[in-house]
Write a protein that holds these residues in place. Structure first.
Motif, PDB file in Angstrom:
ATOM      1  N   GLY A 106       0.828  -1.094  -0.037  1.00  0.00           N
ATOM      2  CA  GLY A 106       0.013  -0.220  -0.162  1.00  0.00           C
ATOM      3  C   GLY A 106       0.889   1.443   0.057  1.00  0.00           C
ATOM      4  N   SER A 236      -8.570  -5.021  -7.365  1.00  0.00           N
ATOM      5  CA  SER A 236      -7.755  -3.947  -7.674  1.00  0.00           C
ATOM      6  C   SER A 236      -6.351  -3.723  -6.976  1.00  0.00           C
ATOM      7  CB  SER A 236      -8.606  -2.623  -7.326  1.00  0.00           C
ATOM      8  OG  SER A 236      -8.786  -2.493  -6.119  1.00  0.00           O
ATOM      9  N   ASP A 238      -5.688  -0.966  -5.468  1.00  0.00           N
ATOM     10  CA  ASP A 238      -5.783  -0.243  -4.147  1.00  0.00           C
ATOM     11  C   ASP A 238      -6.257  -1.235  -3.125  1.00  0.00           C
ATOM     12  OD1 ASP A 238      -5.576   2.151  -4.611  1.00  0.00           O
ATOM     13  OD2 ASP A 238      -7.570   2.852  -5.273  1.00  0.00           O
ATOM     14  N   HIS A 239      -6.921  -2.252  -3.456  1.00  0.00           N
ATOM     15  CA  HIS A 239      -7.446  -3.308  -2.471  1.00  0.00           C
ATOM     16  C   HIS A 239      -6.212  -4.012  -1.808  1.00  0.00           C
ATOM     17  CE1 HIS A 239     -10.263  -5.910  -0.329  1.00  0.00           C
ATOM     18  NE2 HIS A 239      -9.596  -6.751  -0.708  1.00  0.00           N
ATOM     19  N   GLY A 241      -3.002  -3.403  -2.242  1.00  0.00           N
ATOM     20  CA  GLY A 241      -1.803  -2.848  -1.987  1.00  0.00           C
ATOM     21  C   GLY A 241      -0.449  -2.981  -2.569  1.00  0.00           C
ATOM     22  N   ARG A 301      -6.954 -10.334  -0.104  1.00  0.00           N
ATOM     23  CA  ARG A 301      -5.605  -9.390  -0.362  1.00  0.00           C
ATOM     24  C   ARG A 301      -4.448  -9.767   0.162  1.00  0.00           C
ATOM     25  NH1 ARG A 301      -8.489  -5.657   3.253  1.00  0.00           N
ATOM     26  NH2 ARG A 301      -8.508  -3.962   1.598  1.00  0.00           N
TER      27      ARG A 301
END
Ligand code: GRG
Length: 301
Positions: A106, A236, A238-239, A241, A301
Motif C-alpha cells: 500500500g 484492484s 488499491d485493495h 496494496g 488481499r
C-alpha cells in the motif's frame, strides 16, 4: 455454502493473523539491532521491513512451533529471520530489473522511496541480517545449524523459482500446468514450507510431526500462490496494496493462464483440504494451523 464450523475457523484464523501480526511487528522492531547501521541504511531497511504485510511466514514459524508444544520464545529469532528474507525478496522483486513495481504493501516500493542503489543494498542487508539473527538466537547450537540449513535451502529454492519465472529455463518436456507448479513451488512455496519446518525445528518436533508440518507447508505454499494469481485478475491494486493485472499482460506462467478460474478454485479447495488433513495429524495443537489454511484460502488481499 460454508458451514458454521468453517466460518468459525475463518474467524479464528483472522484473529490469529491479527494478533500474530502485531507480535511479529514488535519482534522486528525490537529484536533487530538497527543501531549499528548508518542512519540512511537503517531508515531504508526499516522502511522495507516494518509497517506492513500480513506476516504470514513468521506467524507460521511461531504457530508451527507451538503446534508441537514449543515455546514462542524459542521460535522468535527464526520468525524474525524468515520475515527478513521475505522482505528482502519483495524489495528485490520490485526492482526495475525484475518486476519493476512502484506499489508494495500500500505504499511506494523501496527503490521509489530510497533510490535503486539503496534498495539493492538494503535488500542485501536484510538477507545477511536474517542469518545473523539465527546465529545469535536462543536455540541450542545444533538446532541453529539446522535452522541455517533450512533457511538457506528455502531461500535458494525461492531464487531458482524467481529465475524460472523471470528469465526462464523451465524443463520443456513437462506440461504447462506442471511448469506453473514448478515455478510456484519454488518461488513462493519454498519459503512457506521452510517457515513450517523452522517452527518444527524450534519446537523440537518428532520426525512424524515434522513430516506433517512439511506436508502442511507444501500444500499451503502452493495454495497461497494460486490464490495470489486469482487476486491478480480479480482485485484492484488499491485493495491488495500492490500492482494487479500484470501477470496476463506479461504473459506470466500462472494458474489462470493454464486453467479456467473454476478449476483454479477447485485446486485451492483441494490444497486447503490437504493442509487441513496434515494439521489434524498434530492433534489439538494443529487447530490454529487449520484456521490459517481456511483463512488463506478465502483471503482477498
Ligand atoms: C535477487 C538474489 C536475489 C533474490 C531475489 C526476488 C526474489 C529473489 C524472489 C521473489 C520471490 C517472490 C517475491 C515471490 C512472490 C511471493 C509472493 C506472493 C509474495 C507476496 O507475499 P505476501 O502476500 O506479502 O505474503 P506481504 O506483503 O503480505 O508480506
Amino acid at each position: 455454502m460454508e458451514s458454521s464450523h468453517t466460518m468459525n475457523q475463518v474467524e479464528d484464523g483472522h484473529k490469529l493473523l491479527a494478533d500474530g501480526g502485531e507480535r511479529v511487528e514488535q519482534l522486528l522492531a525490537e529484536s533487530i539491532d538497527w543501531s549499528r547501521l548508518p542512519d540512511h541504511l537503517a531508515e531504508a531497511a526499516q522502511y522495507g521491513v516494518l509497517g506492513g504485510g500480513k506476516r504470514l511466514r513468521p506467524i507460521l514459524v511461531l504457530t508451527c512451533c507451538s503446534a508441537v508444544s514449543g515455546r514462542e520464545v524459542d521460535a522468535a529469532a527464526a520468525a524474525t529471520a524468515l520475515e527478513l528474507v521475505h522482505c528482502f525478496s519483495l524489495v528485490h522483486d520490485d526492482l526495475p530489473a525484475l518486476d519493476d513495481d512502484e506499489l508494495r504493501r500500500g505504499r511506494p516500493t523501496l527503490h521509489v522511496h530510497s533510490g535503486e542503489p539503496m534498495a539493492i543494498l538494503a535488500g542485501d542487508l536484510m538477507l545477511a541480517m536474517a542469518f545473523g539473527v539465527i546465529a545469535t538466537g536462543p536455540c541450542p547450537p545444533n538446532v541453529r545449524v539446522s535452522l541455517v540449513e533450512e533457511l538457506a535451502t528455502g531461500t535458494s529454492d525461492m531464487v531458482a523459482g524467481q529465475v524460472y519465472d523471470t528469465i526462464g529455463g523451465l524443463p520443456v518436456d513437462i506440461s504447462p500446468l506442471d511448469q506453473v507448479r514448478l515455478v510456484h513451488r519454488n518461488k513462493t512455496g519454498a519459503l512457506i514450507r521452510t517457515a513450517c519446518r523452522m517452527g518444527g525445528l524450534c519446537g523440537g518436533a518428532s520426525p512424524e510431526a515434522m513430516a506433517a508440518l512439511t506436508q502442511y507447508g507444501e500444500a499451503m505454499g502452493l495454495m497461497f500462490q494460486i490464490v495470489d494469481d486469482l487476486l491478480d485478475i480479480t482485485q484492484s491494486a488499491d485493495h491488495v496494496g500492490k500492482a494487479t493485472g500484470k501477470d496476463a499482460a506479461l504473459g506470466k506462467r500462472t494458474y489462470p493462464a493454464v486453467l479456467a478460474e473454476s478449476a483454479c478454485q477447485a485446486e485451492v479447495d483441494r490444497l486447503r483440504d490437504k493442509a487441513t488433513t496434515a494439521a489434524k495429524k498434530l492433534g489439538d495443537g494443529g487447530y490454529p494451523l487449520q484456521c490459517l489454511a481456511e483463512v488463506m484460502a478465502v483471503r482477498t488481499r
